[in-house]
Enzyme design. Sequence first.
Site, PDB file in Angstrom:
ATOM      1  N   ARG A  35      -2.360  -4.226  68.477  1.00  0.00           N
ATOM      2  CA  ARG A  35      -3.468  -3.491  67.311  1.00  0.00           C
ATOM      3  C   ARG A  35      -2.858  -2.176  66.922  1.00  0.00           C
ATOM      4  O   ARG A  35      -3.193  -1.910  65.599  1.00  0.00           O
ATOM      5  CB  ARG A  35      -4.764  -3.362  68.099  1.00  0.00           C
ATOM      6  CG  ARG A  35      -5.381  -4.695  68.036  1.00  0.00           C
ATOM      7  CD  ARG A  35      -6.857  -4.425  68.521  1.00  0.00           C
ATOM      8  NE  ARG A  35      -7.512  -5.634  68.293  1.00  0.00           N
ATOM      9  CZ  ARG A  35      -8.506  -6.091  68.813  1.00  0.00           C
ATOM     10  NH1 ARG A  35      -9.095  -5.329  70.073  1.00  0.00           N
ATOM     11  NH2 ARG A  35      -9.292  -7.366  68.554  1.00  0.00           N
ATOM     12  N   LYS A 201     -19.748 -23.544  73.936  1.00  0.00           N
ATOM     13  CA  LYS A 201     -21.247 -23.597  73.700  1.00  0.00           C
ATOM     14  C   LYS A 201     -21.706 -23.632  72.200  1.00  0.00           C
ATOM     15  O   LYS A 201     -21.008 -22.898  71.339  1.00  0.00           O
ATOM     16  CB  LYS A 201     -21.913 -22.366  74.075  1.00  0.00           C
ATOM     17  CG  LYS A 201     -21.910 -22.293  75.674  1.00  0.00           C
ATOM     18  CD  LYS A 201     -22.446 -20.979  76.191  1.00  0.00           C
ATOM     19  CE  LYS A 201     -23.903 -20.441  75.933  1.00  0.00           C
ATOM     20  NZ  LYS A 201     -24.222 -19.129  76.187  1.00  0.00           N
ATOM     21  N   GLY A 351     -10.577 -15.740  70.024  1.00  0.00           N
ATOM     22  CA  GLY A 351      -9.919 -15.102  71.101  1.00  0.00           C
ATOM     23  C   GLY A 351      -9.048 -16.379  71.831  1.00  0.00           C
ATOM     24  O   GLY A 351      -7.929 -16.292  72.030  1.00  0.00           O
ATOM     25  N   GLY A 374     -15.335 -11.846  66.475  1.00  0.00           N
ATOM     26  CA  GLY A 374     -16.517 -11.759  65.770  1.00  0.00           C
ATOM     27  C   GLY A 374     -16.544 -11.788  64.140  1.00  0.00           C
ATOM     28  O   GLY A 374     -17.597 -12.467  63.660  1.00  0.00           O
TER      29      GLY A 374
HETATM   30  P1  ADP Z   1     -12.886 -19.100  70.918  1.00  0.00           P
HETATM   31  O1  ADP Z   1     -12.729 -17.909  71.608  1.00  0.00           O
HETATM   32  O2  ADP Z   1     -11.443 -19.523  70.334  1.00  0.00           O
HETATM   33  O3  ADP Z   1     -13.835 -18.780  69.683  1.00  0.00           O
HETATM   34  P2  ADP Z   1     -14.446 -20.404  72.580  1.00  0.00           P
HETATM   35  O4  ADP Z   1     -14.874 -19.168  73.295  1.00  0.00           O
HETATM   36  O5  ADP Z   1     -15.777 -20.706  71.702  1.00  0.00           O
HETATM   37  O6  ADP Z   1     -13.256 -20.117  71.778  1.00  0.00           O
HETATM   38  O7  ADP Z   1     -14.480 -21.619  73.505  1.00  0.00           O
HETATM   39  C1  ADP Z   1     -13.261 -21.532  74.419  1.00  0.00           C
HETATM   40  C2  ADP Z   1     -13.601 -21.908  75.718  1.00  0.00           C
HETATM   41  O8  ADP Z   1     -14.273 -23.389  75.650  1.00  0.00           O
HETATM   42  C3  ADP Z   1     -12.511 -22.039  76.623  1.00  0.00           C
HETATM   43  O9  ADP Z   1     -12.478 -21.447  77.606  1.00  0.00           O
HETATM   44  C4  ADP Z   1     -12.488 -23.870  77.079  1.00  0.00           C
HETATM   45  O10 ADP Z   1     -12.036 -23.715  78.581  1.00  0.00           O
HETATM   46  C5  ADP Z   1     -13.615 -24.110  76.733  1.00  0.00           C
HETATM   47  N1  ADP Z   1     -14.103 -25.635  76.536  1.00  0.00           N
HETATM   48  C6  ADP Z   1     -13.476 -26.427  75.616  1.00  0.00           C
HETATM   49  N2  ADP Z   1     -13.740 -27.424  75.914  1.00  0.00           N
HETATM   50  C7  ADP Z   1     -14.542 -27.611  76.897  1.00  0.00           C
HETATM   51  C8  ADP Z   1     -15.375 -28.677  77.846  1.00  0.00           C
HETATM   52  N3  ADP Z   1     -15.074 -30.011  77.377  1.00  0.00           N
HETATM   53  N4  ADP Z   1     -16.220 -28.380  78.628  1.00  0.00           N
HETATM   54  C9  ADP Z   1     -16.318 -26.856  79.048  1.00  0.00           C
HETATM   55  N5  ADP Z   1     -15.708 -25.794  78.489  1.00  0.00           N
HETATM   56  C10 ADP Z   1     -14.918 -26.316  77.363  1.00  0.00           C
HETATM   57 MG    MG Z   2     -14.145 -17.329  73.383  1.00  0.00          MG
END
Ligand code: ADP
Ligand code: MG
Length: 394
Positions: A35, A201, A351, A374
């Site tokens: 950064r 989620k 992330g 975000g």
């Molecule tokens: P980002 O940070 O890219 O926005 P998220 O934080 O929303 O992504 O999601 C990433 C997380 O989702 C990872 O830690 C991954 O392990 C989890 N994940 C992906 N598939 C599943 C699943 N089938 N069940 C539970 N967790 C999952």
């Molecule tokens: Mg994440």
Amino acid sequence: MKKNATDFKVKNQKVIIRCDLNVPIKNGIIEDDTRIKKSLDTIEYLINGNAKVIILSHLGRIKDENDKSLYSLKPIAKRMSELLYKEVKFIPFTKGVEVEDAINNMKPQDVIMLENTRFEDLNGNLESKNDMELSKYWASLGDLFINDAFGTLHRSHASNVGIATFLPSAMGFLVKEEVEKISECLTNSKKPLVVILGGAKVSDKIGVIKNAVEIADKVIITGGMPYTFFKSLGYNVGLSIVDNDSIDFCKEIYKKYRDKIVLPIDLIVAQSISEYSQTRLTNRENIGDKEIGVDIGTATINLYKSIVMTAATIIWNGPCGVFEISKFSNGTRKLVEFLNITSAKILIGGGDTISAINKFEFKNTNAHISTGGGASLEMLEGKELPGLKVISDK
Ligand code: ADP
Ligand code: MG
């Protein structure tokens, strides 16, 4: 159109620049200086233009006096000096006579950095609540304001929003690049536009799903999110991750956009979230009571391939499975492979998604990888970012 740094005459001007220098730091040691490096372009532009450069940034969260020693910007100023080959004078205050004297004594091309803007959160969250007096005070220190902190554009703080209301303001190069690239994918993209949304989620991404079904030709729902959709459709999901509060949302949106929303056809299910767990491939109707969906299956991977390879624009946020565990990472790895060979324009944010592309050797040079989790998600939701809204128009 918002102003950018090159729209100002900066010579001899006191230019306050809000950077995102929120780097990972432990015991004063910077663990990753990406950064800091990314903020150099605009700062160098200002130095070359003979401006007096005053840098503001936050670092970490400041909740009590102890946090102050953990999150001082002093080591950041030192690292920036090394990278710029030039003194970045650190002022260990956020306001007061020391700050004012240092600024009054500046010559063109001088660079100073004030202490962490969030130290002001100890006086009643003045920074994070966008206190008007504090904003006015910081604005009084300069002639112009440049916001180059993309990662905080979705927040309304004194050092990025308040201050901009009291000074002529513009976007720095980093903010300009991010905003232009993301806006282009959202509003001017070549069709078909495919949005791939994964991760854990549904509730984190409801806003993004709602906007995606409006703007995209296909919306792939993957990772942990399909199980809430499956449950809403009456399938057994075993012990897979389900967001019970979002079941109604999933039911409604799937009913309305059945043609656009793509759910996995088959899955890899496991007994537990562990590298040593037994796994099996199953179609989505046959998940066992004690099984957890952890990755997408082979038919689904082929389906993604056909969708990705015919897309002209692809937006991706959220991994296709629990990619941190190598046994469950095949779907995410394969998606990276397809993205490496497509000629579509690609936008990637989030992330964990960025960790995944680094892990699986993403090398498509036609992609924009957004640095702000975000902020980029809020842009994907179609929201107006407060830090951007307040920047002066051309
Ligand atoms: P980002 O940070 O890219 O926005 P998220 O934080 O929303 O992504 O999601 C990433 C997380 O989702 C990872 O830690 C991954 O392990 C989890 N994940 C992906 N598939 C599943 C699943 N089938 N069940 C539970 N967790 C999952
Ligand atoms: Mg994440």
